[in-house]
Design a protein around this motif. Structure first.
Motif, PDB file in Angstrom:
ATOM      1  N   UNK A 135       0.814  -1.226   0.000  1.00  0.00           N
ATOM      2  CA  UNK A 135       0.000   0.000   0.000  1.00  0.00           C
ATOM      3  C   UNK A 135       0.845   1.272   0.000  1.00  0.00           C
ATOM      4  N   UNK A 136       2.031   1.195  -0.592  1.00  0.00           N
ATOM      5  CA  UNK A 136       2.846   2.393  -0.752  1.00  0.00           C
ATOM      6  C   UNK A 136       2.351   3.196  -1.965  1.00  0.00           C
ATOM      7  N   UNK A 137       2.643   4.488  -2.005  1.00  0.00           N
ATOM      8  CA  UNK A 137       2.280   5.267  -3.194  1.00  0.00           C
ATOM      9  C   UNK A 137       3.002   4.749  -4.437  1.00  0.00           C
ATOM     10  N   UNK A 138       2.328   4.782  -5.573  1.00  0.00           N
ATOM     11  CA  UNK A 138       2.949   4.442  -6.856  1.00  0.00           C
ATOM     12  C   UNK A 138       3.584   5.715  -7.402  1.00  0.00           C
ATOM     13  N   UNK A 139       4.924   5.698  -7.559  1.00  0.00           N
ATOM     14  CA  UNK A 139       5.625   6.921  -7.938  1.00  0.00           C
ATOM     15  C   UNK A 139       6.459   6.686  -9.194  1.00  0.00           C
ATOM     16  N   UNK A 140       6.774   7.785  -9.845  1.00  0.00           N
ATOM     17  CA  UNK A 140       7.625   7.766 -11.030  1.00  0.00           C
ATOM     18  C   UNK A 140       9.088   7.685 -10.605  1.00  0.00           C
ATOM     19  N   UNK A 141       9.993   7.391 -11.544  1.00  0.00           N
ATOM     20  CA  UNK A 141      11.414   7.234 -11.199  1.00  0.00           C
ATOM     21  C   UNK A 141      12.021   8.423 -10.468  1.00  0.00           C
ATOM     22  N   UNK A 142      11.578   9.640 -10.790  1.00  0.00           N
ATOM     23  CA  UNK A 142      12.208  10.803 -10.166  1.00  0.00           C
ATOM     24  C   UNK A 142      11.889  10.920  -8.671  1.00  0.00           C
ATOM     25  N   UNK A 143      10.820  10.225  -8.221  1.00  0.00           N
ATOM     26  CA  UNK A 143      10.460  10.264  -6.805  1.00  0.00           C
ATOM     27  C   UNK A 143      10.821   8.973  -6.072  1.00  0.00           C
ATOM     28  N   UNK A 144      11.470   8.055  -6.785  1.00  0.00           N
ATOM     29  CA  UNK A 144      11.788   6.742  -6.209  1.00  0.00           C
ATOM     30  C   UNK A 144      12.661   6.875  -4.956  1.00  0.00           C
ATOM     31  N   UNK A 145      13.782   7.581  -5.097  1.00  0.00           N
ATOM     32  CA  UNK A 145      14.729   7.677  -3.987  1.00  0.00           C
ATOM     33  C   UNK A 145      14.154   8.456  -2.813  1.00  0.00           C
ATOM     34  N   UNK A 146      13.288   9.411  -3.089  1.00  0.00           N
ATOM     35  CA  UNK A 146      12.709  10.198  -2.006  1.00  0.00           C
ATOM     36  C   UNK A 146      11.679   9.378  -1.220  1.00  0.00           C
ATOM     37  N   UNK A 147      10.913   8.552  -1.929  1.00  0.00           N
ATOM     38  CA  UNK A 147       9.989   7.657  -1.231  1.00  0.00           C
ATOM     39  C   UNK A 147      10.770   6.629  -0.411  1.00  0.00           C
ATOM     40  N   UNK A 148      11.867   6.134  -0.979  1.00  0.00           N
ATOM     41  CA  UNK A 148      12.711   5.184  -0.243  1.00  0.00           C
ATOM     42  C   UNK A 148      13.221   5.809   1.050  1.00  0.00           C
ATOM     43  N   UNK A 149      13.602   7.078   1.011  1.00  0.00           N
ATOM     44  CA  UNK A 149      14.116   7.751   2.202  1.00  0.00           C
ATOM     45  C   UNK A 149      13.065   7.805   3.297  1.00  0.00           C
ATOM     46  N   UNK A 150      11.807   8.084   2.914  1.00  0.00           N
ATOM     47  CA  UNK A 150      10.730   8.154   3.899  1.00  0.00           C
ATOM     48  C   UNK A 150      10.491   6.785   4.526  1.00  0.00           C
TER      49      UNK A 150
END
Length: 670
Positions: A85-100
């Motif tokens: 149930x994580x947000x579906x994000x584009x490649x440019x937001x991948x690393x930022x979602x990983x950080x959270x």
């Protein structure tokens, strides 16, 4: 084992951390430097390498370790978490979602692999990720799943360190794990029993998991001498000291504080022994140990040390001084943390020849607010004893008499949880008695005091509650004239042992204040030359079993600590009140074990009888085979047939001695 975590759980944990996911702007999140790429780490497994108790490339024991001693690499899924149930994000937001996500899940352990799969066509994430921790978290607590709640202990004897189950019903310990050359100096359990730490010349290591006790982390620290865990097991303090090059110089002390999960050094302290020798019980090179005292409960938020006219409090978020300054307390001699709350008790002795009284004060951290202060007059010394639930503080006050020629003792009880922290003063029946020992009942409202001046001492028991639940100290009883100088409560309370240690010949007396059951271990280590080993006792004073080792070979015995109960106080009270009902199941299990032991003993004796019969039959057969040889040696006589013997009774006279004596006779006498 794979664990699926819902978004609701993630949001709940985010709220605990103060993170509002709905307000998170992924574009505004700045990544920490030197971020490791996760694409190359998908199939990694954390491997525990090296031989028992040694540092790779650093240990003198490497040549001793054999190939079969190497622990197996950890494989499986028990240290992998699936987050959906994580947000579906584009490649440019991948690393930022990983950080959270990493921020949310890193408190549970060191993350070694993070993988968030993407769609090959759209390059967007699928709404889930995989997290692999450096070790199986659930296996660290596997020993607590024993259905009979049997305790474990560790011993160090000779070249071996061994962990055992204390299977008292079977009247013998059950070996869990044995390793050779596991430690160079000593071993130590962490406060909640999760880890076993070993101390080496090159540093410390922690071990845990299942029965194999795999190595979880290494903490390099050359010339290591002492270690200390924080109460919540998050941090490990290591200590070393070096001799001064100048004869007039002082020892150089090095202290490191490690993160137990990651092995990272969070803070290093260096200085002379003189800088760190204020207060506390003396450890190594004149430095008190532990130098740092942890406070604020098991969340490990704060630690502090005593300095000259200051108490330096550090917080673990940045590992710097709280508010960038120490607590300035003129002439402060000692301090102590509440075991459960961020409250410091401090003792300041008299100054100015008695013109400025001594005082005990309670200070709240981090606000530095003084909660309570009490001035004390004609004070020789003070000792502070916190009850382990943090509800009470007992202060032993030694005072001078008016003539200053003698000292008497009183006690002041602080009720920490009550409004305005009321203080109650009480004294022994004979306030001139010397105080030998003081000890709170764990998780209880009673305490015991050993007091007296003669070769035998009295032991008085007190309660901070009365029968009508009023808040005042009441004396329960006094046991007169005992050879005791130490008190040992059961960890669950209720039972206490009065021990006469060292010069009192090891005399033990067991007392039951309630109706619960625990075990006691007594040990004689290699500092003595006789009876090295340990004995396990029940709390009715019955010896269960003993373990003796050869001279100069037994070094250490330690029970494995247990974490706090998950039951509420109300549930524990309900179980205690209905103990007979709950104990039926376990009494039957005890009877089954006794029956099994009885059957085992019967089988053992039967085997001994069978072995005896086989031995007799073997020698009878050999005796029969040698019959002709015996007859030949005896001129054809068959001496084996007892019925052919004839018995004769022969009387023999034997001259024992002859004495010749010349007598004078009168020949003319009729």
């Amino acid at each position: 084992m794979t664990i699926a975590i819902s978004m609701d759980a993630i949001e709940a944990h985010a709220r605990d951390l103060g993170v509002n996911l709905s307000a998170v702007d992924l574009d505004s999140i700045a990544l920490p430097p030197a971020k490791t790429s996760v694409s190359s780490a998908v199939n990694m497994y954390h491997r525990f390498d090296g031989c028992h108790g040694s540092f790779d490339g650093l240990s003198d024991d490497e040549e001793i370790c054999q190939k079969e001693d190497l622990p197996e690499p950890e494989v499986g899924l028990s240290n992998i978490v699936v987050v959906d149930n994580l947000p579906v994000v584009a490649p440019k937001k991948y690393e930022k979602l990983e950080s959270v996500v990493r921020k949310l899940f890193s408190p549970y352990g060191a993350i070694v692999v993070f993988w968030m799969p993407t769609d090959p066509e759209t390059q967007k994430t699928h709404g889930y990720c995989f997290i692999e921790y450096n070790t199986s978290q659930e296996n660290l607590l596997k020993w607590l799943t024993d259905e009979k709640a049997i305790d474990q202990f560790v011993i160090w004897a000779g070249m071996f360190t061994e962990v055992y189950w204390n299977d008292a019903k079977r009247v013998m310990p059950q070996l869990v794990c044995q390793k050779q050359y596991w430690t160079d100096s000593y071993v130590q359990w962490s406060p909640l029993g999760t880890h076993l730490a070993t101390v080496h010349n090159q540093g410390a290591q922690v071990w845990g998991g299942d029965d194999k006790f795999l190595r979880l982390m290494k903490f390099p620290h050359p010339k290591l001498k002492l270690i200390d865990f924080s109460p919540g097991e998050r941090y490990l303090v290591t200590y070393s000291s070096e001799e001064p090059s100048n004869p007039r110089g002082t020892h150089t002390v090095v202290l490191n504080i490690f993160d137990v999960r990651t092995g990272k050094v969070m803070r290093e302290f260096k200085g002379s022994a003189d800088d760190l020798s204020t207060g506390g019980s003396i450890g190594v090179s004149g430095v008190p140990w532990p130098i740092f005292r942890w406070g604020g409960g098991r969340d490990d938020k704060y630690f502090a040390r005593l300095g000259k006219n200051v108490v330096s409090v550090y917080e673990t978020e940045t590992f710097t001084l709280l508010d960038k300054k120490s607590l300035k307390v003129e002439n402060v001699a000692d301090f102590s943390w509440s075991p459960t709350d961020p409250i410091i008790s401090m003792f300041v002795p008299e100054m100015g020849g008695g013109n400025q009284p001594a005082k005990v004060s309670l200070v709240q951290i981090p606000s530095r607010q003084e909660l309570r202060q009490k001035n004390l007059f004609s004070v020789s010394d003070c000792k502070m004893y916190w009850q382990n639930n943090g509800e009470y503080l007992a202060v032993q006050v030694d005072r001078y008499t008016k003539t200053k020629k003698s000292i008497y003792t009183g006690f002041e009880l602080y009720r920490i949880k009550e409004k305005d922290i009321p203080i109650e003063v009480f004294e022994l029946d004979n306030k001139n008695d010397k105080i030998i020992a003081f000890a709170w009942e764990p998780r209880g409202h009673r305490f015991a005091i050993i007091h007296g001046d003669g070769p035998k001492h009295d032991i008085s028991f007190y309660s901070v509650r009365t029968s009508d639940k009023a808040s005042r100290v009441s004396k329960l009883t006094t046991i007169k004239g005992r050879q005791a100088n130490a008190l040992f409560w059961s960890p669950a309370g209720c039972f206490i042992v009065l021990a006469g240690l060292k010069g009192l010949n090891g005399q033990l007396e067991f007392y039951n204040l309630d109706d619960l059951f625990r075990f006691l271990a007594t040990a004689v280590t290699s500092v003595h030359e006789m009876e090295n080993g340990f004995q396990i006792w029940s709390f009715n004073g019955e010896k269960i079993y003993s373990y003796n080792v050869s001279k100069d070979q037994f070094y250490q015995f330690q029970w494995r600590p247990r974490p706090p109960s998950l039951l509420t106080p109300e549930k524990e009270k309900e179980i205690s009140e209905n103990l007979e009902m709950y104990s039926k199941k376990y009494k039957q299990e005890d009877r089954d074990v006794l029956d099994e032991n009885f059957q085992h003993e019967r089988t053992r004796r039967k085997q001994l009888r069978e072995e005896w019969k086989r031995w007799v039959a073997k020698w009878k057969q050999q005796h029969d085979e040698e019959r002709q040889c015996r007859m030949a040696l005896r001129g054809g006589e068959d001496s084996d047939k007892e019925e052919e013997y004839q018995g004769k009774e022969v009387e023999v006279d034997e001259v024992v001695s002859v004495i010749e004596e010349t007598l004078a006779f009168d020949l003319d006498q009729d």
